[in-house]
Design an enzyme around this catalytic site. Structure first.
Site: not given
Ligand code: UGA
Length: 473
Positions: A85, A148, A214, A218, A262, A267, A270, A333
């Site tokens: 999505t 999830e 969810k 986040n 920090a 990014g 999600c 990441k």
């Protein structure tokens, strides 16, 4: 259990392989024929530790298959909706086209007693609407919303050992006139029998709460990062040290030190899009203050690459034109090849636009970065990227960058200036090797032979705000 997984992107492919590893028979439906074929050959498609092995063993055990044909799911009892999505191309809302297509394709295949399980991240209110569609087609089927929480880089472990299981169910399910009714909770419990045997907390909620769990989770994580990045700006304005600040306030268990680093900000596929889609949904619902709050979280984050580019410019005496900068990190990441919304690539683009000659390197992300940023100079060769650089920017917290030997790097570069965009370096060691170390929200550690021994000693005893007193979490 015979299971189907509709949508085999990051979430779906990992979920399908993990379900097969638990002994279920899984059909993964993926509309991209090339992706389906690659998965069927045991080619993991993306870099995720442990996934390739799990995929290959599921295929070898004949418990896992991928197809483009949704007609093959007719024998499955539980159907997981795992389609993406993403953010809409024309705004910040979530694009639900793929989800609606998936449900429309699935509905004709459903049989009485089937349970559809939504895992995609959706705006609150979506499940209610989809449940009506599904039950209109067959009243003996049910929808459960089961968000999830897997993270890229630890997706397999997160799926097999989740922090919690949330089942959002329709209020009316199980109350049908004393007849034996479909029990979607019991069915899903059998799918997750191993996780439940591990005492994973399981919570049953209404649809709206499950959907909100969810996006609220986040958004909270995003808020935590934006909060500490806002503090980094205040620290820069006052000469304070955001790392020590985070260490000190993070001691309070109510605040906590985890996910409180920090730097260049968040990014990926999600956090950025979920915060934005949640903001848009809050606006639609008339919740203007929550929307404004989420907008600030997003805005603080969006400015981090700019702050890093400004810092690099200051460290190079205000002149980027003609200066060479090595950017270490293209992925959003570590332990991932995902470059979506990568703060490192955003910073590299800004530096290049200001006239710097930028070379980006990454252990896993250069192929994807090349496709998305043909304008950037990318290399897999770390040594090549560093050679002749006037400054080095650490943009992703890969262990390979954290563990770099400052003396080895010094032998390659033209200028010993390092900007630690993830605050992962051992600053005292770098300074002792002759480097000037600049970190967002921390005082710059300037190498000066005259004060070298005093400074290093200060670092060792943890004075003058130079070094972290607790390990990074
Ligand atoms: C995130 C959530 O952490 C998962 O719980 C969620 O299931 C997933 O989104 C999702 O919605 O599917 P992920 O996108 O894999 O997982 O990445 P995170 O580990 O959350 O990291 C996001 C970004 O925040 C990275 O760019 C990371 O560098 C940055 N970050 C993380 C910081 O800037 N500071 C920190 O202290 C921690």
């Amino acid at each position: 259990m015979d299971i189907s997984v509709i949508g085999c992107g990051y979430l779906g492919a990992v979920h399908a392989a993990c379900m097969a590893s638990l002994g279920h028979h899984v059909i993964g439906v993926e509309r991209d024929p090339e992706r389906a074929a690659r998965l069927n050959r045991g080619d993991p498609v993306f870099f995720e530790p442990g996934f390739a092995e799990m995929l290959q063993s599921g295929l070898a055990a004949d418990r896992l298959h991928f197809t483009t044909d949704v007609g093959t799911v007719a024998g499955s009892r539980v159907h997981f909706l795992c389609v993406g999505t993403p953010q809409r191309a024309d705004g910040d809302a979530a694009d639900l086209d793929a989800l609606h297509t998936a449900v429309n394709d699935l509905v004709p295949q459903l049989r009485p007693g089937d349970v559809v399980v939504g895992k995609s991240t959706v705006p609150v209110g979506t499940a209610q609407h989809l449940a009506a569609l599904i039950r209109r087609a067959d009243p003996d089927t049910a929808l459960v919303w089961n968000p999830e929480f897997l993270r890229e880089g630890t997706a397999v472990d997160d799926t097999l050992h989740p922090d919690r299981l949330v089942y959002g169910v329709c209020a009316e399910v199980g109350h049908a006139d004393g007849e034996q009714t479909l029990d979607p909770v019991a069915l899903l419990d059998s799918v997750y029998a191993d996780q439940l045997a591990d005492n994973t907390p399981r919570m049953i909620t209404d649809y709206a709460t499950a959907e909100l769990v969810k996006v609220a989770a986040n958004s909270f994580l995003a808020t935590k990062i934006s909060f500490i990045n806002a503090m980094a700006d205040v620290c820069e304005a006052t000469g304070a040290d955001v790392h020590l600040l985070a260490d000190a306030i993070g001691q309070d268990p109510r605040i906590g030190r985890q996910f409180f680093n920090a730097g260049l900000g968040f990014g990926g596929g999600c956090l950025p899009k979920d915060v934005r889609a949640f903001r848009v949904r809050a606006e639609e619902l008339g919740a203007t203050e929550p929307a404004a709050f989420l907008q600030q979280v997003d805005m603080i984050n969006s400015r981090r690459p700019l702050a890093a580019a400004d810092l690099a410019e200051r460290m190079l005496d205000g002149r980027l034109a003609g200066r060479r900068i090595a950017v270490l990190g293209a992925t959003f990441k570590p332990s991932s090849d995902d470059i979506r919304q990568s703060p490192g690539l955003a910073t590299a683009t800004l530096l290049q636009a200001r006239g710097a000659t930028v070379v980006v390197t990454d252990p896993e992300g250069t192929d994807n970065a090349r496709k998305a940023h043909p304008d950037l100079d990318l290399t897999d060769d770390l040594e090549l990227a560093l050679t002749g650089a006037d400054a080095v920017l650490v943009a992703t917290d890969w262990a390979a960058f954290r563990e770099l030997d400052p003396s080895w790097v010094a032998g390659l570069v033209s200028g010993r200036v390092i900007i630690d965009g993830r605050d992962i370096l051992d600053r005292a060691t770098w300074a002792a090797a002759g480097w000037t170390v600049a970190t967002l929200g921390r005082p710059t550690l300037q190498f000066s032979p005259a004060v070298e021994s005093a400074q290093v000693q200060n670092c060792r005893v943890g004075r003058v705000g130079l070094e972290p007193t607790t390990k990074r979490l």
